[in-house]
Design an enzyme around this catalytic site. Structure first.
Site, PDB file in Angstrom:
ATOM      1  N   GLY A 164     -20.312 -21.739   5.427  1.00  0.00           N
ATOM      2  CA  GLY A 164     -20.812 -20.667   4.795  1.00  0.00           C
ATOM      3  C   GLY A 164     -20.265 -19.180   5.364  1.00  0.00           C
ATOM      4  O   GLY A 164     -18.829 -19.153   5.911  1.00  0.00           O
ATOM      5  N   TYR A 201     -36.863 -13.312  -3.556  1.00  0.00           N
ATOM      6  CA  TYR A 201     -36.011 -13.164  -2.385  1.00  0.00           C
ATOM      7  C   TYR A 201     -36.382 -11.642  -1.701  1.00  0.00           C
ATOM      8  O   TYR A 201     -37.198 -11.882  -0.830  1.00  0.00           O
ATOM      9  CB  TYR A 201     -34.479 -12.704  -2.926  1.00  0.00           C
ATOM     10  CG  TYR A 201     -33.523 -13.047  -1.584  1.00  0.00           C
ATOM     11  CD1 TYR A 201     -33.004 -14.268  -1.276  1.00  0.00           C
ATOM     12  CD2 TYR A 201     -33.526 -12.131  -0.617  1.00  0.00           C
ATOM     13  CE1 TYR A 201     -32.267 -14.652  -0.020  1.00  0.00           C
ATOM     14  CE2 TYR A 201     -32.677 -12.360   0.562  1.00  0.00           C
ATOM     15  CZ  TYR A 201     -32.219 -13.444   0.833  1.00  0.00           C
ATOM     16  OH  TYR A 201     -31.362 -13.658   1.984  1.00  0.00           O
ATOM     17  N   GLY A 241     -23.874 -19.553  14.314  1.00  0.00           N
ATOM     18  CA  GLY A 241     -23.989 -20.301  12.888  1.00  0.00           C
ATOM     19  C   GLY A 241     -22.590 -20.030  12.305  1.00  0.00           C
ATOM     20  O   GLY A 241     -22.408 -19.980  11.141  1.00  0.00           O
TER      21      GLY A 241
HETATM   22  P1  NAI Z   1     -25.270 -21.965   5.921  1.00  0.00           P
HETATM   23  O1  NAI Z   1     -26.192 -22.960   5.563  1.00  0.00           O
HETATM   24  O2  NAI Z   1     -23.839 -22.119   5.119  1.00  0.00           O
HETATM   25  O3  NAI Z   1     -24.933 -21.773   7.384  1.00  0.00           O
HETATM   26  C1  NAI Z   1     -25.692 -21.725   8.309  1.00  0.00           C
HETATM   27  C2  NAI Z   1     -25.141 -21.973   9.798  1.00  0.00           C
HETATM   28  O4  NAI Z   1     -26.138 -22.048  10.713  1.00  0.00           O
HETATM   29  C3  NAI Z   1     -24.547 -23.268   9.952  1.00  0.00           C
HETATM   30  O5  NAI Z   1     -23.319 -23.022  10.620  1.00  0.00           O
HETATM   31  C4  NAI Z   1     -25.482 -23.860  10.856  1.00  0.00           C
HETATM   32  O6  NAI Z   1     -25.228 -24.975  11.674  1.00  0.00           O
HETATM   33  C5  NAI Z   1     -25.995 -22.826  11.587  1.00  0.00           C
HETATM   34  N1  NAI Z   1     -27.728 -23.232  12.032  1.00  0.00           N
HETATM   35  C6  NAI Z   1     -28.779 -23.486  11.502  1.00  0.00           C
HETATM   36  N2  NAI Z   1     -29.877 -23.764  12.301  1.00  0.00           N
HETATM   37  C7  NAI Z   1     -29.297 -23.675  13.801  1.00  0.00           C
HETATM   38  C8  NAI Z   1     -29.831 -23.688  14.916  1.00  0.00           C
HETATM   39  N3  NAI Z   1     -31.184 -24.034  15.056  1.00  0.00           N
HETATM   40  N4  NAI Z   1     -28.972 -23.742  16.078  1.00  0.00           N
HETATM   41  C9  NAI Z   1     -27.646 -23.492  15.906  1.00  0.00           C
HETATM   42  N5  NAI Z   1     -26.983 -22.963  14.585  1.00  0.00           N
HETATM   43  C10 NAI Z   1     -27.882 -23.246  13.643  1.00  0.00           C
HETATM   44  O7  NAI Z   1     -25.889 -20.551   5.557  1.00  0.00           O
HETATM   45  P2  NAI Z   1     -25.216 -19.120   4.837  1.00  0.00           P
HETATM   46  O8  NAI Z   1     -25.494 -19.277   3.424  1.00  0.00           O
HETATM   47  O9  NAI Z   1     -23.702 -18.925   5.155  1.00  0.00           O
HETATM   48  O10 NAI Z   1     -26.265 -18.178   5.605  1.00  0.00           O
HETATM   49  C11 NAI Z   1     -25.774 -17.491   6.721  1.00  0.00           C
HETATM   50  C12 NAI Z   1     -26.257 -15.946   6.706  1.00  0.00           C
HETATM   51  O11 NAI Z   1     -26.003 -15.229   5.615  1.00  0.00           O
HETATM   52  C13 NAI Z   1     -28.109 -16.317   6.505  1.00  0.00           C
HETATM   53  O12 NAI Z   1     -28.661 -15.110   7.294  1.00  0.00           O
HETATM   54  C14 NAI Z   1     -28.074 -15.642   5.039  1.00  0.00           C
HETATM   55  O13 NAI Z   1     -29.247 -15.252   4.692  1.00  0.00           O
HETATM   56  C15 NAI Z   1     -27.069 -14.789   5.021  1.00  0.00           C
HETATM   57  N6  NAI Z   1     -26.756 -14.519   3.581  1.00  0.00           N
HETATM   58  C16 NAI Z   1     -26.253 -15.779   2.572  1.00  0.00           C
HETATM   59  C17 NAI Z   1     -25.893 -15.267   1.371  1.00  0.00           C
HETATM   60  C18 NAI Z   1     -25.595 -16.515   0.218  1.00  0.00           C
HETATM   61  O14 NAI Z   1     -25.661 -16.280  -0.810  1.00  0.00           O
HETATM   62  N7  NAI Z   1     -25.266 -17.567   1.003  1.00  0.00           N
HETATM   63  C19 NAI Z   1     -25.942 -13.819   0.835  1.00  0.00           C
HETATM   64  C20 NAI Z   1     -26.164 -12.832   1.968  1.00  0.00           C
HETATM   65  C21 NAI Z   1     -26.543 -13.170   3.165  1.00  0.00           C
END
Ligand code: NAI
Length: 399
Positions: free
Chosen positions: A52, A236, A48
């Site tokens: 983000g 959430y 991922g």
């Molecule tokens: P994002 O949407 O910015 O990034 C998601 C990533 O996952 C991207 O690199 C995307 O290409 C990849 N991805 C999605 N489906 C995929 C697949 N099938 N195969 C390969 N790669 C795939 O998300 P974000 O917000 O950075 O979230 C990442 C983690 O952080 C999640 O577990 C989220 O719950 C957690 N998190 C996010 C917060 C927020 O406020 N954004 C706060 C605390 C935790």
């Protein structure tokens, strides 16, 4: 092509290659301005890795401890008539900058839930990386998962696990506050969300990597979670996504036991701050909370983005010798968000926020600015009127 933002609901369907590169460079510059992380990781796999928290988790070890990085993500390439997704351009810029600094940086684009991608990752580590992996960051945010064994498709939902929940929300396209009612999930929807966003796939990754003997002694792995204040709990923490995060924590304990026994390694869940990302923009109620949170944290000089969060996570927790775990064994870099003074100020604003006083009580301009930056728009020094090459690709993924 001249690229401008095309916003549809909570996503932007275009991305600007130069703007994404400038956004990645901003994050690299920040990391380079910080003290180097002593004894930081050297060979890092980020699942991922293109946006983000995951992108930040690739940038910090590369530019803070000179790590080789392998990034896995699921993004769309562009061509001469259509832009790629932002994560594709982010990864192109990252690879270019890392390689220019003499660092190994390769990427794999595909479905991280699949067996094939796990095998490709293992092959690449064995054939091309200089050492075994000493840090695995699991930062996937996905709405669906194909079960690698059965082929069944699971879809995650953002619903409550109790009854209906009604609260204020922000229509991010127009900046209007409205009331929203979120319904309760069925048992099947709860189970599906856990399948997609819980810890099962994280465990499959670590098992596959361990089995192939590509994990170094003392390896660390971390996955990200969120808790937040009680006002967002129905959607959430107590909702379907929270159920998946609880599963992530149980998986973490299992992984930790396994890794410590076999490799002297450890697994962590890090609870991070609420931030504008593509994933969080989709959650009802949360964007309004984030807008008010930003206002309060900026006023107190405590605001952080993904890069500052991950820098603190790696420098002060994962590689400091003292991860400062909470009672449930989690790392907490949401500590500043959850400070009493911040949360009581948000609660007071939440009760009285309306369309009339929204701009005083919340930082919607900051929210929008950050949202557009996710897609490479609004960055200083980028000429948005100029023709730009939308077909660029990460060097390791160029045909
Ligand atoms: P994002 O949407 O910015 O990034 C998601 C990533 O996952 C991207 O690199 C995307 O290409 C990849 N991805 C999605 N489906 C995929 C697949 N099938 N195969 C390969 N790669 C795939 O998300 P974000 O917000 O950075 O979230 C990442 C983690 O952080 C999640 O577990 C989220 O719950 C957690 N998190 C996010 C917060 C927020 O406020 N954004 C706060 C605390 C935790």
């Amino acid at each position: 092509m001249i690229v401008s933002p095309k916003i549809r609901g909570f996503i932007c369907t275009t991305a600007h290659p130069d703007g994404c590169a400038a956004h990645v460079q901003e994050q690299i510059d920040f990391v380079k301005s910080q003290p180097k992380i002593e004894n930081g990781p050297k060979n890092v796999l980020v699942i991922g890795a293109s946006a983000g928290y995951g992108l930040a988790s690739r940038i910090v070890p590369a530019f803070s401890s000179g790590a080789n990085t392998l990034g896995v993500f699921f993004e769309k390439p562009g061509n001469d008539t259509r832009t790629a997704s932002a994560g594709w351009y982010n990864s192109a810029a990252f690879e270019k900058a890392a390689t220019a600094d003499g660092l190994f940086a390769k990427s794999l684009n595909g479905d991280a839930f699949s067996k094939e991608l796990k095998q490709q990752t293992i092959d690449l580590i064995q054939n091309e990386m200089a050492g075994k992996i000493d840090l695995v960051v699991y930062s996937l945010a996905s709405p669906r998962r194909n079960d690698p064994e059965t082929g069944e498709v699971y879809r995650s939902v953002l619903k409550t696990t109790g009854g209906d929940f009604t609260n204020k929300t922000l229509k991010t396209e127009t900046g209007e506050i409205a009331e929203v009612t979120i319904g309760a999930a069925t048992e099947e929807e709860i189970a599906h969300t856990i399948k997609v966003m819980g810890g099962e796939d994280w465990k499959l990754w670590i098992d596959a990597l361990a089995e192939a003997d590509v994990l170094a002694d003392g390896v660390k792995t971390v996955a990200y979670s969120y808790i937040g204040p009680t006002l967002t709990w129905p959607i959430y923490t107590d909702g379907t996504i929270g159920g998946a995060k609880k599963h992530l924590e149980t998986s973490c304990a299992e992984l930790d036991a396994k890794l410590s026994k076999s490799l002297g390694g450890c697994a962590y869940v890090s609870v991070n701050k609420a931030l504008v990302t593509q994933a969080s923009s989709a959650i009802p109620v949360v964007p309004l909370y984030i807008s008010i949170l930003y206002k309060e944290m900026k006023a107190k000089g405590l605001h952080e983005g993904c890069i500052e969060q991950v820098q603190r996570l790696m420098a002060d927790r994962l590689y400091s010798g003292d991860p400062q775990l909470d009672d449930a064994g989690r790392i907490r870099v949401d500590d500043w968000e959850m400070r009493d003074d911040i949360q009581s100020a948000i609660e007071a604003s939440w009760d009285k926020v309306t369309n009339e006083n929204f701009s005083e009580l919340a930082d919607f301009a900051g929210y929008q600015e950050e949202f557009l930056k996710l897609f490479g728009f609004g960055l200083k020094g980028v000429d948005y009127d100029a023709d730009t090459d939308t077909a660029i690709a990460p060097p390791s993924l160029s045909a």
